[in-house]
Write a protein that holds these residues in place. Structure first.
Motif, PDB file in Angstrom:
ATOM      1  N   GLY A   1      68.161  -9.049   3.880  1.00 32.63           N
ATOM      2  CA  GLY A   1      69.562  -9.820   3.818  1.00 32.63           C
ATOM      3  C   GLY A   1      68.751 -10.847   4.808  1.00 32.63           C
ATOM      4  N   LEU A   2      67.536 -11.254   4.796  1.00 27.76           N
ATOM      5  CA  LEU A   2      66.927 -12.326   5.767  1.00 27.76           C
ATOM      6  C   LEU A   2      67.219 -13.693   5.237  1.00 27.76           C
ATOM      7  N   ASP A   3      66.969 -14.657   6.081  1.00 30.14           N
ATOM      8  CA  ASP A   3      67.230 -16.142   5.703  1.00 30.14           C
ATOM      9  C   ASP A   3      66.327 -16.587   4.580  1.00 30.14           C
ATOM     10  N   SER A   4      64.986 -16.348   4.998  1.00 30.76           N
ATOM     11  CA  SER A   4      63.641 -16.954   4.074  1.00 30.76           C
ATOM     12  C   SER A   4      62.708 -15.899   3.897  1.00 30.76           C
ATOM     13  N   GLU A   5      61.926 -16.197   3.171  1.00 34.97           N
ATOM     14  CA  GLU A   5      60.465 -15.367   2.755  1.00 34.97           C
ATOM     15  C   GLU A   5      59.573 -15.771   4.002  1.00 34.97           C
ATOM     16  N   GLU A   6      59.797 -16.840   4.451  1.00 35.74           N
ATOM     17  CA  GLU A   6      58.736 -17.037   6.045  1.00 35.74           C
ATOM     18  C   GLU A   6      59.166 -16.222   7.005  1.00 35.74           C
ATOM     19  N   SER A   7      60.591 -16.010   7.100  1.00 31.18           N
ATOM     20  CA  SER A   7      61.065 -15.230   8.380  1.00 31.18           C
ATOM     21  C   SER A   7      60.538 -13.802   7.963  1.00 31.18           C
ATOM     22  N   ALA A  57      85.394  -3.359  24.247  1.00 33.64           N
ATOM     23  CA  ALA A  57      86.158  -2.328  25.178  1.00 33.64           C
ATOM     24  C   ALA A  57      85.352  -1.257  25.903  1.00 33.64           C
ATOM     25  N   ASP A  58      84.465  -0.904  25.229  1.00 36.16           N
ATOM     26  CA  ASP A  58      83.490   0.343  25.720  1.00 36.16           C
ATOM     27  C   ASP A  58      82.400  -0.547  26.510  1.00 36.16           C
ATOM     28  N   ASN A  59      82.145  -1.806  26.524  1.00 37.35           N
ATOM     29  CA  ASN A  59      81.437  -2.413  27.111  1.00 37.35           C
ATOM     30  C   ASN A  59      79.872  -2.174  26.326  1.00 37.35           C
ATOM     31  N   THR A  60      80.011  -2.175  25.314  1.00 35.60           N
ATOM     32  CA  THR A  60      78.702  -2.041  24.698  1.00 35.60           C
ATOM     33  C   THR A  60      78.209  -2.872  23.711  1.00 35.60           C
ATOM     34  N   TYR A  61      79.216  -3.740  23.593  1.00 35.59           N
ATOM     35  CA  TYR A  61      79.171  -4.818  22.443  1.00 35.59           C
ATOM     36  C   TYR A  61      77.815  -5.730  22.508  1.00 35.59           C
ATOM     37  N   THR A  62      77.258  -6.153  23.952  1.00 34.41           N
ATOM     38  CA  THR A  62      76.167  -6.945  24.100  1.00 34.41           C
ATOM     39  C   THR A  62      74.824  -6.191  23.669  1.00 34.41           C
ATOM     40  N   LEU A  63      74.923  -4.637  23.970  1.00 32.86           N
ATOM     41  CA  LEU A  63      73.701  -4.140  23.706  1.00 32.86           C
ATOM     42  C   LEU A  63      73.789  -3.603  22.046  1.00 32.86           C
ATOM     43  N   ILE A  64      74.865  -3.486  21.448  1.00 37.74           N
ATOM     44  CA  ILE A  64      74.963  -3.391  20.077  1.00 37.74           C
ATOM     45  C   ILE A  64      74.219  -4.604  19.170  1.00 37.74           C
ATOM     46  N   LEU A  65      74.738  -5.729  19.795  1.00 32.13           N
ATOM     47  CA  LEU A  65      74.034  -6.975  19.146  1.00 32.13           C
ATOM     48  C   LEU A  65      72.508  -7.041  19.199  1.00 32.13           C
ATOM     49  N   ARG A  66      72.016  -6.285  20.154  1.00 34.62           N
ATOM     50  CA  ARG A  66      70.617  -6.219  20.311  1.00 34.62           C
ATOM     51  C   ARG A  66      69.913  -5.423  19.133  1.00 34.62           C
ATOM     52  N   LEU A  67      70.870  -4.584  18.706  1.00 28.97           N
ATOM     53  CA  LEU A  67      70.272  -3.552  17.839  1.00 28.97           C
ATOM     54  C   LEU A  67      69.910  -3.993  16.514  1.00 28.97           C
ATOM     55  N   ARG A  68      70.274  -5.516  16.197  1.00 27.07           N
ATOM     56  CA  ARG A  68      69.850  -6.091  14.792  1.00 27.07           C
ATOM     57  C   ARG A  68      68.244  -5.926  14.447  1.00 27.07           C
ATOM     58  N   GLN A  69      67.492  -6.205  15.660  1.00 23.55           N
ATOM     59  CA  GLN A  69      66.077  -6.087  15.291  1.00 23.55           C
ATOM     60  C   GLN A  69      65.692  -4.733  14.966  1.00 23.55           C
ATOM     61  N   ASN A  70      66.411  -3.762  15.637  1.00 24.95           N
ATOM     62  CA  ASN A  70      65.916  -2.329  15.598  1.00 24.95           C
ATOM     63  C   ASN A  70      66.291  -2.065  13.631  1.00 24.95           C
ATOM     64  N   VAL A  71      67.415  -2.465  13.666  1.00 27.35           N
ATOM     65  CA  VAL A  71      67.876  -2.335  12.082  1.00 27.35           C
ATOM     66  C   VAL A  71      66.673  -2.721  11.043  1.00 27.35           C
ATOM     67  N   ILE A  72      66.488  -4.070  11.419  1.00 24.23           N
ATOM     68  CA  ILE A  72      65.386  -4.670  10.554  1.00 24.23           C
ATOM     69  C   ILE A  72      64.329  -3.786  10.723  1.00 24.23           C
ATOM     70  N   LYS A  73      63.765  -3.512  11.887  1.00 18.26           N
ATOM     71  CA  LYS A  73      62.377  -2.527  11.778  1.00 18.26           C
ATOM     72  C   LYS A  73      62.676  -1.217  11.173  1.00 18.26           C
ATOM     73  N   THR A  74      63.815  -0.717  11.015  1.00 19.17           N
ATOM     74  CA  THR A  74      63.887   0.497  10.314  1.00 19.17           C
ATOM     75  C   THR A  74      63.765   0.441   8.939  1.00 19.17           C
TER      76      THR A  74
END
Lengths: 274, 569
Positions: free
Chosen positions: B456-462, B417-434
């Motif tokens: 919480g990643l899929d594999s060691e390689e990742s 509803a806030d039109n921020t959903y797609t932007l928030i989905l992009r945050l995942r990589q930032n969370v991982i980086k932090t």
């Protein structure tokens, strides 16, 4: 009278086109497609307007879709983009909303993938945003359920995250939703390989050739040697040594220049105030 | 509405004539007399801006006190109708003195009148102001005639009066005052507000369409700010007309041509109010159907005038920020959104805009890798609506990937509803980086397997690839060991010996300088003030010269002359 003649010959062309496609005769299909477009243009059906009957518009739409897929198969991205832009008014045209195209998501997915392979992330996200908004209102199946859209979206997420093994697995495995999509795999693998190379150069002090082969998704150790030479890495005793970062000293100099330019700027601003 | 006719009725040129008319009006004689004094003062003695600045103030206090006295006795309806009448007077002055500030004051009074608006009140005001019928007044009344509260009797009486007025020759009365187009448009805006508040969208849309057509025929600079407001309501009506925006064939799409036409006309006429307002309306229009490419093209081909109203600039910056955020140019988006939030009105009524822009700003800051200030979330007008975002920030700042996934699932509808959903989905990589950064700071050496589990990643390689990317991007200082599968952190250097403090210092200085520049630009310089100074200087110089002459005459000393002159300067 001429329109009747036109539509009958259009059917003919459509028929031959279908045959060509079955035989995978790309050149023949192109010729037929040219003819079809010419006829459609004469019937004023290549751009949707209220005067043209919906059935003809539908034919025009499917012709353009065939053309788009064909240009992907012949690896002609420019022509694909042209077809894609031509198709947009058809997809948005209110008169055709009752009979939505089945190939729409496939074409859109391919376009997303094309943007991704060209590194146009801004375009990719712009398109994705509009897709998500339109999904929100139509309320039918969500984007995540559509294999054609999900594929590029997942790829982009993995690429941005840096899980390149996922990209590798997706592009080579069964996840690829169609043969047109597979054509992009090569480009994408090339992209991730150069990404991995630049990451590896910074993060590993040295690497054995065998592990480099795994990391870079290369087929043989010979390929690794070739690749290493391309990148300018040194090979010694079966290990790859990465050249150190030469730009540290240069960075210092740049810093000093930056400091000076900042100071000059402050002085100038202060002068303008006082 | 018949625009050209009303134009003929109002010979809009001669300003002197009108001010005389005003004066001849008995009911405003006292006030007008005072105004006249003010005008004379202005032209003769005082620098103009000062006098016009002081003049309306005295006017306000006069009006205010009288209104306050009345308020105790009279109900707010009467006050509203008095306000409307006073506003008509203000509009007339705005035209005669060519000062847009009077018009702005009229527009500012709309919210207070708004609550009292009713068909009854409007009809009364219209019949009182329009002493002689004009095509516009007919159109206004006609638009209102479908309302339930429409006072038929009053209107009929007015129609009769007008018939009578037409039959009897007018020589006995004072010549009828011409109604300015500004007043026409003012009433039209009141009508628009009324339709919007009573949720009468359909008639509002129709009426607005006619009004826009009428406005197109008028080319008066004193109308600009009114026209801008009229366009605003016009677009608002169509936004609420079915089919609603996100669908490709929404009603808003149909007004794009009108708005683009208006933009072109406004730009050609240097009508900056309308230009700014229509630009933001178009952007809003494009974004509502997520035609981001078109919006971007519009921005690249137009520019918002420098003198645009603060609110318009805030809106424009907000839309610009959104477009840039979608296109991944976060730092640009961040600049625009900071501007938007700072320019946003913080009053309670406008908190919606403030909330929306702050939400977007928070997400963009997160995407840039910054953590927004905790104080942002404590503001009373934001606290409640920002609650999901606060949790989001906490998840990102602690690098909690699983918590982040849960949050996006939990607040899916809110973010959409806030039109921020797609932007928030992009945050995942930032969370991982932090997350990686936290681990790099806490452990001197950690196995990739452990990292993979914690993130919480899929594999060691990742995990290996992701860490390698983080190292390359400069998120952490570390190295990897592929054979043994661990990450070894490098010692963290002293922050104060790095470039960091200098950068922070430099950005602050830049902000201060920009602030200074903007406040200089925002100052209002009185027109012709410098002439007064020049005059004073000239007089002083003449006096000096006389003095010098006397000295020269008296003592015949050559050195004193220029010396005295020098002292005088």
């Amino acid at each position: 009278m001429p329109s009747a003649v036109g539509s009958s010959s259009l059917e003919q062309v459509q028929h031959t086109l279908a045959q060509c496609l079955q035989r995978k005769d790309a050149a023949g299909a192109q010729v037929q497609l040219q003819k079809a477009k010419l006829i459609l243009l004469q019937q004023n059906a290549l751009v949707p307007n209220p005067d043209t009957p919906a059935s003809q518009l539908k034919t025009a739409r499917s012709m353009l879709e065939v053309g788009a897929l064909l240009s992907i198969r012949t690896k002609d991205p420019e022509s694909f983009v042209r077809y894609y832009s031509q198709l947009q008014p058809f997809y948005e045209y209110p008169g055709l909303q009752s009979a939505p195209s089945t190939k729409r998501s496939q074409i859109t997915g391919l376009y997303l993938l094309l943007l991704l392979s060209q590194g146009d992330y801004a375009g990719f996200h712009t398109l994705l945003e509009s897709l998500i908004v339109s999904e929100g209102i139509s309320g039918n199946k969500s984007l995540e359920d559509d294999p054609y859209i999900k594929y590029p979206v997942d790829l982009e997420r993995s690429l941005m995250e840096g899980s390149y093994d996922q990209v590798w697995r997706k592009t080579s495995g069964r996840d690829v939703p169609g043969e047109e999509f597979a054509l992009f795999s090569e480009i994408l693998v090339h992209t991730i390989r150069s990404e991995i190379a630049s990451c590896a150069a910074r993060s590993y002090p040295s690497l054995s050739i065998a592990s480099a082969k795994n990391l870079l998704f290369l087929d043989s150790e010979g390929a690794v040697r070739e690749f290493a030479q391309e990148q300018g890495w040194s090979l010694e005793e079966g290990r790859i040594y990465f050249p150190g970062l030469p730009d540290e000293k240069k960075g210092d100099e740049g810093d000093q220049k930056e400091v000076i330019s900042h100071m000059v700027q402050y002085a100038r601003d202060l002068e303008s105030i006082v | 509405m018949s625009g050209d006719k009303s134009k003929k009725h109002n010979p809009s040129k001669s300003q002197d004539l009108r001010s005389k008319d005003n004066k001849s009006k008995p009911q405003k004689d006292a006030k007008k007399g005072k105004d006249k004094d003010g005008d004379e003062e202005m032209t003769v003695v005082m620098p103009p801006s000062k006098s016009t600045g002081a003049d309306p103030n005295s006017d306000v206090t006069a009006n205010g006190t009288s209104d306050e006295k009345e308020q105790e006795i009279i109900d707010p309806k009467v006050k509203a109708s008095n306000d409307i009448k006073a506003n008509v007077g203000l509009l007339e002055r705005a035209v005669s003195q060519f000062d847009p500030r009077f018009t702005l004051r009229v527009l500012r009074s709309i919210p207070s009148i708004r609550k009292q608006l009713s068909a009854d009140l409007l009809v009364r005001a219209i019949t009182e102001i329009y002493t002689t019928p004009t095509p516009t007044s007919f159109a206004l009344l006609k638009a209102l005639s479908d309302e339930d509260t429409f006072p038929k009797a009053e209107a009929d009486a007015w129609y009769k009066k007008k018939d009578g007025a037409q039959s009897t020759p007018q020589k006995s009365q004072t010549p009828p005052k011409d109604i300015l187009p500004e007043v026409d448009v003012y009433f039209s805006i009141l009508l628009q507000v009324y339709f919007y508040d009573t949720k009468n969208i359909e008639s509002g849309a129709q009426f607005s369409e006619a009004l826009i057509g009428h406005l197109r025929t008028l080319n008066r600079r004193t109308l600009d700010s009114l026209a801008a407001r009229a366009y605003f309501y016009y677009s608002l009506f169509f936004e609420e007309t079915a089919p609603l925006p996100p669908s490709p064939n929404a009603a808003v799409v149909s007004i794009r041509k009108e708005l683009l036409d208006a933009l072109r006309t406004a730009t050609l006429r240097k009508d900056q109010d309308t230009q700014a307002s229509v630009t933001t309306l178009l952007l809003r229009n494009y974004l509502s159907t997520s035609h981001i490419t078109q919006a971007d093209l519009l921005i690249s081909h137009t520019q918002v005038p420098d003198s645009a109203a603060n609110n318009q600039v805030a809106r424009y910056l907000y839309y610009l920020g959104r477009i840039r955020a979608i296109q991944l140019s976060y730092s640009e988006a961040h600049d625009h959104l900071i501007g938007a939030t700072r320019k946003a009105p913080t009053s309670y009524k406008a908190s919606g805009f403030y909330q929306a822009s702050t939400k977007l700003l928070i997400v963009v800051e997160l995407l840039m890798g910054d953590i927004p200030d905790r104080a942002v979330f404590r503001q009373p007008s934001l606290e409640k609506s920002l609650a999901p975002y606060l949790q989001l920030v906490q998840a990102v700042s602690s690098g909690d990937v699983n918590g982040f996934q849960n949050l996006t699932a939990k607040y899916n509808a809110t973010f959409r509803a806030d039109n921020t959903y797609t932007l928030i989905l992009r945050l995942r990589q930032n969370v991982i980086k932090t997350g990686i950064r936290m681990m790099s700071l806490s452990y001197a050496r950690i196995s990739l397997r452990d990292m993979c589990l914690r993130l919480g990643l899929d594999s060691e390689e990742s995990a290996e690839y992701i860490v390698a990317k983080a190292i390359r991007d400069g998120v952490i200082e570390a190295s990897l060991d592929h054979e043994h599968g661990f990450m070894k952190s490098k010692d963290v250097g002293d922050v104060y010996s790095s470039q960091e403090p200098f950068d922070a210092y430099s950005s602050r200085i830049r902000a201060c300088l920009a602030l200074h520049d903007e406040s200089v630009k925002a100052m209002r310089f009185p027109m012709n003030q410098h002439r007064l100074e020049l005059k004073n200087a000239q007089e002083a110089r003449e006096r000096e010269r006389e003095l010098a002459k006397e000295i020269v005459d008296g003592e015949m000393d050559e050195d004193d002359g220029p010396g005295g002159d020098f002292e005088g300067l």
